[in-house]
Structures are given as C-alpha cells and as structure tokens.
Design an enzyme around this catalytic site. Structure first.
Site, PDB file in Angstrom:
ATOM      1  N   HIS A  46     -56.601 -26.146 -50.136  1.00 30.44           N
ATOM      2  CA  HIS A  46     -56.961 -27.203 -51.075  1.00 30.44           C
ATOM      3  C   HIS A  46     -58.272 -27.334 -51.558  1.00 30.44           C
ATOM      4  CE1 HIS A  46     -52.667 -29.250 -50.896  1.00 30.44           C
ATOM      5  NE2 HIS A  46     -52.355 -28.095 -50.956  1.00 30.44           N
ATOM      6  N   GLU A  48     -60.088 -29.920 -51.402  1.00 26.56           N
ATOM      7  CA  GLU A  48     -60.718 -30.754 -50.355  1.00 26.56           C
ATOM      8  C   GLU A  48     -61.080 -29.960 -49.096  1.00 26.56           C
ATOM      9  OE1 GLU A  48     -57.770 -33.411 -52.581  1.00 26.56           O
ATOM     10  OE2 GLU A  48     -57.777 -31.376 -51.862  1.00 26.56           O
ATOM     11  N   CYS A  76     -53.867 -35.240 -51.222  1.00 26.21           N
ATOM     12  CA  CYS A  76     -52.537 -35.490 -50.547  1.00 26.21           C
ATOM     13  C   CYS A  76     -52.393 -35.521 -49.145  1.00 26.21           C
ATOM     14  CB  CYS A  76     -52.008 -33.795 -50.786  1.00 26.21           C
ATOM     15  SG  CYS A  76     -52.555 -32.659 -49.620  1.00 26.21           S
ATOM     16  N   CYS A  79     -54.788 -33.366 -46.882  1.00 24.75           N
ATOM     17  CA  CYS A  79     -56.020 -33.581 -47.086  1.00 24.75           C
ATOM     18  C   CYS A  79     -56.647 -34.928 -46.666  1.00 24.75           C
ATOM     19  CB  CYS A  79     -56.380 -33.369 -48.553  1.00 24.75           C
ATOM     20  SG  CYS A  79     -56.136 -31.542 -49.131  1.00 24.75           S
TER      21      CYS A  79
END
Length: 137
Positions: A46, A48, A76, A79
């Site tokens: 992701h 992040e 999410c 993360c």
C-alpha cells in the site's frame, strides 16, 4: 496533500488503485509512495507502507514521531497498525474509507499520541478512486 495526489496519479497511470502517500519531517519530504500491489504482486504494498519504508530509511530509524503522513485515502487497518509501530506524529488524509478505514475500529489502531486530520482535499482524493473503480466494473 498535493504531493500525495501526484503519487496517486502515478498509481493510476500504472493501473493501480490511485492512492498516494507522502511523509514530511521538519519541512521536507522524507518518504513517498503509491499503491504497488499489482506491480509487486504483494497485498501489503500500500502507498503508506511504501512511504514508511522510504522515510525510515531516509531518517535512519524506525520511529516517525516527528513526521506527518499525508495520504489521499484513510489508512486501512494494516497501514494503521504499521503507522502505530512507527509512532507517526500526525496523519492527514483526504477521503474517508467507510468500508475499510481504520476509524471503523475501536479502540483506535493508531498510536495514542498520533494526531489525525481528515477531509483535506477529500473530493479530489475520493473522486479519483471512485472513477477508477467505475472503469473497472
């Protein structure tokens, strides 16, 4: 947030879910990233996570307590957990994620000292993701 939007556009150009992230520490960008789950065939890639790795490498340590993460969509739970371990000082995000966002969980998945600001350029951030999925369906 505008730099995070640039990262989101880079993800879109690669046919990735258009989410971008930038980490700033003491006025300079120390990490940035965009979703790379398809390219890397890695569900943890992701925006992040990519930005956290870049920032900790640039700073030479695992803690980001003096840093701010700017991300186009609410992090999410995965993360948020990583941001907790990194002890990020502040998170600023654009669009909320009503289906998979970290704010759906109580108690908070974030570090207790992390400050959060939501809704920055939310329309621009959210519409990019919405349009991406409309084209996919």
């Amino acid at each position: 947030m505008k730099e995070a939007l640039k990262e989101a556009r880079a993800a879109l150009a690669e046919d990735e879910i258009p989410i971008g992230a930038v980490i700033v520490c003491k006025g300079r960008i120390v990490g940035k990233g965009h979703n790379m789950t398809e390219r890397l065939n890695d569900p943890t890639a992701h925006a992040e996570m990519i930005a956290i790795t870049a920032a900790t490498e640039a700073l030479g340590g695992k803690y980001l307590n003096e840093c701010t993460l700017y991300v186009t969509v609410e992090p999410c739970p995965m993360c948020a957990g990583a941001l907790n371990w990194a002890q990020i000082g502040r998170i600023v995000y654009g669009a909320i994620d009503p289906k998979r966002g970290h704010s759906l969980f109580t108690p908070s998945l974030l570090h207790p000292k992390t400050e959060v600001e939501a809704g920055v350029l939310a329309e621009e951030c959210g519409s990019m993701v919405t349009e991406f999925f409309k084209k996919k369906r």
